[in-house]
Structure formats: C-alpha cells, structure tokens
Design an enzyme around this catalytic site. Structure first.
Site, mmCIF file in Angstrom:
data_model
loop_
_atom_site.group_PDB
_atom_site.id
_atom_site.type_symbol
_atom_site.label_atom_id
_atom_site.label_comp_id
_atom_site.label_asym_id
_atom_site.label_seq_id
_atom_site.Cartn_x
_atom_site.Cartn_y
_atom_site.Cartn_z
ATOM 1 N N ASP A 59 -29.963 -45.373 31.588
ATOM 2 C CA ASP A 59 -30.480 -46.629 32.133
ATOM 3 C C ASP A 59 -30.235 -47.702 31.065
ATOM 4 O OD1 ASP A 59 -31.886 -48.452 33.748
ATOM 5 O OD2 ASP A 59 -33.774 -47.984 32.732
ATOM 6 N N ASP B 279 -32.405 -51.155 30.633
ATOM 7 C CA ASP B 279 -33.639 -51.757 30.114
ATOM 8 C C ASP B 279 -34.581 -50.682 29.593
ATOM 9 O OD1 ASP B 279 -33.126 -54.562 30.826
ATOM 10 O OD2 ASP B 279 -33.177 -53.793 32.884
ATOM 11 N N ASP C 250 -36.461 -44.774 31.194
ATOM 12 C CA ASP C 250 -37.854 -44.987 30.789
ATOM 13 C C ASP C 250 -38.836 -44.858 31.942
ATOM 14 O OD1 ASP C 250 -38.865 -48.144 31.533
ATOM 15 O OD2 ASP C 250 -36.740 -47.694 31.686
#
EC number: 3.1.3.-
Length: 557
Positions: free
Chosen positions: A110, A112, A395
């Site tokens: 990912d 961010d 996250d």
C-alpha cells in the site's frame, strides 16, 4: 542476560519438587503462598514433614493472608532484576504465523502509512479543515471552532455506537472495557454503559457492525487517518451536549464523516503534504533502502493504493527518486480497496505520463506503466502471482489485508506505527513492575478466595482494590482514556484479534525489514493456551499451577 537473571531468581525460590514458592515461608503443608489446599489434602509440591497448625480464623487468618502477600512482594522483586527491562526491540518484526521470506517471490505494498509514513503533524491539519467545513458548509454552530485537536484523546481500533453517541473500546470477546466509554469528551459511568446494553457489557457486533467494521449501528475506526475523525466527532458531540442542543445522532455522525471525507476528496491533505514533504513524510530514505534491497535480491514488487497518481508520484520521487517506477513491476492507483479485492466488474485503465486516462483494452500489466482501478481477479489472471509466494504490506487490517489472507491465501504484513511507542512503554521499569505485581496479585486472589470468613473477606477486598488501581495505572501509561490499542485490562482488544487473524507479520514500519535477511524465517512464539499450564508469573509467585489440582477441589465438590 535478563532471561538468565529471571531463571536464577526463580530457581532460588523453587522447592526441590519444582512446585514454586519459598520453603522458608511455609507455615502449612500446602505450597508456600497457595494457602491450605483443603481439609485432609496434601499439596503435591509440599515438603513432607509434620504440618504446622493452620490458622483458625479471625485476626490470625488475616495475618496469615498478609504474610503470603508480603512473601509474594519479595518474590516479585527478586524475579525482576534491573536488566529485565528493555527486552523488546521496537524495530523488530513480530510473527503471528510462521513465514519464510525465502519462499516469498513477490512483494506488494500500500502507499499511505506503508511506503509513506506520515508525521503526526498531519492530524491537526485534517481536524481543523474538517471542523471548518462543518461550520462553513454544513452550518454547524460557530462555537465549535473553539475546539482544537487533542492528539492524546483517542486511539486506533475504537468502536462508535452511532445511536448512543458512544465511543468505546471493545475486547476480543465483544465486551466493553469499563472505564473506556466516552460520550463527547466526558466518560460515561460504568453503570450507565451496562444499562444502555440491557444489563451487560457485551456488544452484539455481529448484529450491529459488518465485516469491515462500517456499521450500520456501530463503526470501528481502524486506520490512522481516523484519529482526527474520532477527535472531531467527540468535540462536536461535546458542544451539543454542553449547550443543551437537540440533535439527531445519525445525522451528526454522517456530517462529521462527510466533512472528513471532503478533506480527502477535495485534495486538501494531498496539497499539505506536497507543499512540505520534509515535514510530513518520514523515513523516506529507509523506504528506498527496503525497495532497492528487495529488487537487488531478485524480488518482484507491485503497488496497489487508493491514492491518485499525481500524489503518489510526487511522494515516491521525494523518497526514492525520479526513476521510482523502475523498481515496481506493476503500479495501480485509485484502486478503490477493499472492493478491489472482491468486485470483478471494474476493469483496469491505463494512465499516460500526465495521468490522463487511456481507452485501450488491457491485456497485460507492463512494468513502468500506471494503471487505475481494476480488480484483483484480473490482476491474478494477468500476473499469475498467487498464494503464499506473495507478501503484501498495508496499514488497514480490513481494506488492505483481510480479503487477501482469507480469500486468496497471500501472506500479509501489517504496518502498526503505534507499536514503536507501546513497546517503549512496555520496556519501562514502571510498566514491568506494575504488570508483574498485578499478575502475581491476581494469582494470589485466585488461590486465597477459599477463605470466606469476615476477616479474610476484608483482606481480599483490599487486594481487589489494589488490583484495580494497578490496572488503571497500567492503562494510563498508554492512554489516559482508552489505554493500549492491543489490550484491555487483560484480554486482547478487538483490534488485536483482527491483527492476529489478518496478518502473518506486524511491525512499526516497513524499515524493520532492513534488520532481517531476505531469506529469514519468522517463527511465532508458542503462545500458551490456558489448559497447557505453563509457568505463568502468577504461578511462580503463588507457588502453584494456576488451575487448582483435583485433590485441592475435593472439598468443594
């Protein structure tokens, strides 16, 4: 060295039979610290000699209990030499499942909070912008502008009951941790929380919240961007309650979440980060080191993010350099996770160098090119990257990891930035001593509850009060309102349960990979089940196994 110190201290206090407890303190045929095992019953670890007279009750029995208490305090002190602290490494990777990096051929990421770690300074910006949107566009009271972002109020993983305006922490068994329920900025008394849910702390999440924690009745805040959202939601509720204003809870919740969404949709957050990447992006050089190292060892890399290309491109240029795309075999932006993993209908679209959409049909995913949207099923068909040879990092436990592990058998790594701070707290002498004594005291309470005379009940009540005070102290070390994101007083949190279920590995940042060889095998520690009866700390300190022996229970039956 610390482990050797613990073992040495334990040996000094264990009797020859290995049952635990200082022999010298024994005043009965039971194990030291256990208390009498019951009329006519000899505890298996007890020394074989004529028993001393057992306390008969009253003040004598109370003194006996306090003597056991003092013995345990001394034992805990001896079991914790100074070097026992700082045992955990905040830069370590922790394994929920055994995984060998030697078997991983493809690494996915990912963007961010995974490739790009953001500074906490971003959160007050999001809060303030969303607050002003509420006032200026949704016509909320001007008085809300007096609220500023409080970074120490909320933690990730909390649940919000929309109809009750209740922000709370729920454990792995769906119980509210008492003392962690807030309406607005004020704590809700435990009695009121129990009354709100029909006389119980249990929340029927399967009825009130979907798989991704998005409602309809209860929302779970799972990503780091949700911290300013929880803070704003609590501030707005606090203002309305404090001024006696009537409001519809569902409307207020939707307006706040829409205002937060507007900050992202309008690109405000992207603008702040792009204007000052040195301020907002952390560990960029370490991200570059991780990616370069993997490529140098022949690994294939891909990126799947919900962020737009222009934003990702600027951030990657800052961290990695203008040729960052040459490190990745596939780059997908605006993927619309988690539906990217479940919805087969959305096709891939190619972007040109300026980020404009192309109309040609996608029959392959080419290195150096940028693709938008699409779906995982086409991704698997075009790349043939399947199963456990793929390791994906993200996250968000739901949007990034859940479907990949449950539906597709990929290996997954969770990025948990809070882990670094929590481990540093765990490594403090205050936490270590508080937690160890708390466990020991709990074991003592469990063994001594057979004493039910008036004097003993007073002693037990004093211990229960001390135990509760210790729990509150330990909780406040992490966060005064909600404690640790990983634990309630003793149970794992609902967040922890999902973390274990949806991730093979978890770590504070992607840079933790630099501490391990690319062929390293992670072995999870054997977490003891309750029936496996290992030497828990409370068992060491009470000198007995946690579960009473069958012989000890004979007088109860």
């Amino acid at each position: 060295m610390a482990g050797a110190g613990l073992r040495a201290a334990a040996r000094r206090w264990l009797p020859c039979g290995g049952h635990g407890g200082p022999r010298a303190a024994s005043s009965s045929p039971s194990c030291p610290g256990c208390g009498p095992p019951g009329p006519g019953v000899q505890c298996p670890g007890a020394p074989r000699f004529a028993p001393a007279p057992a306390p008969t009750g009253g003040a004598e029995l109370g003194a006996h209990l306090w003597a056991r208490y003092q013995d345990m305090r001394k034992l805990v002190h001896d079991l914790l030499p100074p070097e026992v602290c700082s045992l955990l490494n905040p830069a370590a990777i922790y394994a929920n499942n055994e995984i060998s990096l030697r078997d991983v051929e493809v690494y996915g990421f990912d963007y961010d909070y995974t490739l790009a770690q953001y500074a906490d300074a971003l959160h007050p910006e999001i809060f303030t912008a969303a607050r002003d949107i509420l006032i200026e566009h949704y016509k909320y009271p001007e008085g809300i502008r007096k609220y500023d972002y409080n970074p120490s109020f909320a933690i990730r993983g909390l649940h919000y009951d929309i109809q009750k305006s209740l922000l709370m922490k729920i454990d792995a068994f769906h119980y509210v941790q008492l003392g962690t329920a807030y309406r607005g900025l004020q704590p809700v008394p435990d009695e009121e929380v129990i009354d709100l849910y029909g006389g119980t702390q249990h929340i029927p999440l399967y009825q009130m919240s979907g798989f991704y924690g998005k409602g309809p009745s209860i929302k779970q805040f799972m990503d780091i961007f949700s911290l300013p959202e929880m803070a704003l939601l609590s501030c707005v509720v606090d203002y309305f309650l404090g001024h006696g204003l009537e409001f519809d809870q569902a409307h207020l919740y939707k307006d706040v979440t829409d205002a937060i969404r507007d900050v992202h949709v309008k690109g405000l957050m992207y603008q702040w980060i792009e204007r000052d990447m040195e301020k907002y992006i952390l560990r960029g050089d370490e991200t570059f080191a991780v990616l370069s190292r993997l490529v140098a060892h022949g690994k294939q890399l891909f990126l799947i993010t919900n962020s737009p290309f222009s934003f990702v491109d600027k951030g990657m240029r800052h961290m990695v350099g203008p040729d960052w795309r040459q490190l990745f075999d596939v780059v997908i932006v605006q993927a619309d996770k988690p539906s990217f993993f479940t919805d087969r209908r959305k096709p891939f679209r190619k972007l040109d160098e300026k980020g404009s959409l192309q109309w040609d049909r996608i029959t392959s995913l080419e290195k150096g090119k940028i693709y938008r949207q699409g779906n995982l099923f086409d991704f698997l068909r075009l790349t043939e990257w399947r199963g456990p040879r793929v390791l994906y990092f993200g996250d968000h436990l739901y949007s990034d990891l859940a479907d990949l592990m449950l539906r597709h058998g990929w290996r997954t790594g969770a990025i948990i930035p809070e882990l670094e701070r929590e481990i540093r707290i765990i490594n403090t002498e205050q936490y270590m001593h508080s937690l160890t004594w708390q466990q020991a005291l709990t074991g003592l309470l469990e063994r001594m509850q057979t004493y039910q005379d008036a004097e003993s009940r007073q002693v037990l009540a004093a211990w229960m009060k001390e135990r509760q005070e210790l729990r509150c102290i330990t909780k406040a070390l992490f966060n005064a309102q909600f404690g640790s994101i990983f634990r309630t007083f003793h149970n794992p949190t609902y967040f922890s349960r999902r973390l274990v279920r949806f991730s093979d590995l978890y770590m504070a940042s992607l840079s933790c990979l630099l501490n391990y060889r690319v062929d390293f095998t992670f072995y999870p520690r054997r977490t003891p089940l309750q029936h496996e009866a290992p030497l828990w700390m409370d068992q060491l300190c009470t000198g007995c196994m946690k579960t009473p022996f069958l012989g000890d229970m004979a007088h109860i039956r």
